[in-house]
Enzyme design. Sequence first.
Site, PDB file in Angstrom:
ATOM      1  CB  THR A  41      46.137 -36.508   5.926  1.00 43.91           C
ATOM      2  OG1 THR A  41      47.085 -37.004   4.966  1.00 43.91           O
ATOM      3  CG2 THR A  41      44.828 -36.221   5.223  1.00 43.91           C
ATOM      4  NE  ARG A  60      58.269 -31.873   6.715  1.00 46.59           N
ATOM      5  CZ  ARG A  60      57.117 -32.532   6.604  1.00 46.59           C
ATOM      6  NH1 ARG A  60      57.081 -33.829   6.851  1.00 46.59           N
ATOM      7  NH2 ARG A  60      56.012 -31.909   6.243  1.00 46.59           N
ATOM      8  CB  SER A 109      52.801 -41.202   1.682  1.00 46.57           C
ATOM      9  OG  SER A 109      51.523 -41.736   1.914  1.00 46.57           O
ATOM     10  CB  THR A 122      53.606 -39.841   7.778  1.00 40.41           C
ATOM     11  OG1 THR A 122      53.846 -39.372   6.450  1.00 40.41           O
ATOM     12  CG2 THR A 122      54.372 -38.955   8.743  1.00 40.41           C
TER      13      THR A 122
END
Length: 344
Positions: free
Chosen positions: A255, A232, A70, A222
């Site tokens: 997070t 996005r 991720s 991230t």
Amino acid sequence: AVVVVAPLLLVVLQPSGATASAAALPLVINTWAFRKAAETAWRVLQLGGSELDAVERGCGQCEIDQCDGSVGYGGSPDESGETTLDAMIMDGNTMEVGAVADLRRVKNAIGVARKVIEYTKHTLLVGESASLFAVRMGFPYEDLTTQNSLSVYSKWLNQSCQPNYWKNVVPDSSKSCGPYKRPEKVTYEEEETISQRSVHNHDTIGMVVIGASGTVASGTSTNGAVHKIPGRVGDSPIAGAGSYADSTAGGAAATGDGDVMMRFLPSYQAVEYMRMGTDPTVACQKVISRIQKYAPKFFGAVICANTTGSYGAACNKIPGFTQFHFMVSSPLLSQPTEQVVDCI
């Protein structure tokens, strides 16, 4: 009259919450059990690097290691199969922030974010233009797609593009792939509350570093939400949402489900609670419970540390996520140590 002078009692008050976290500096705290990131940041400090250096190298370690799939390249493909990166870094002395979002074809997102502070008067650069800036700054263009991200993407296509982030569109996004458009006549359906999206698909690395003199820096990196709609941007690269640093108060990082969390600026809010003297653990908890009122089933956690080196964390309890693991490095610990809090 006899005057009795009471002996002066010297009471040493422990900082509140000291039971949860004895205070010592310097301190490195980061989200999740990303041990190598913690070790790298700590080593940078030990070798005389700055707090910003430690944050950049620590989060950068996760970009290299592809932490949990991720962070960094080769993870979280968007709806067109591409991996794009978000990152930010913040200097708590000057309050400068450098951030990039929707960064394409450049692997070291937090490195590029640092260059935004150093070589521009801007705060946030996005998309294709952020990539052009990165190349000017000497970063190589590289493909962020891997066999793994391609297989995640094709598996998703074969499952009729489930899960995804669309709502109120035609064709029905819960049953088929797009392209989607607005229906002629709009009928709004309730959003599914606990998404079928897995708990492990928003694991940002967020890090707070507090130097020996109490100087604070923070950062995040991230690759965003898996199967996100292209373009996005989540909470990670947004100052005050993904992380926040203020050398007069402390630092925090978040997070989890960025689409929900960023609306509450949780990192900024946590630092403001600590400025008012709130214990870091309590500051984190207050931030989480504030979001709970509106999104009781959101997936998320926050880490908090104040300028004395006290720290804490909190998370929202949902099925499959009842504890949050994070890393702490400090002079009181012989090595970077994984710690756990129960979610509230």
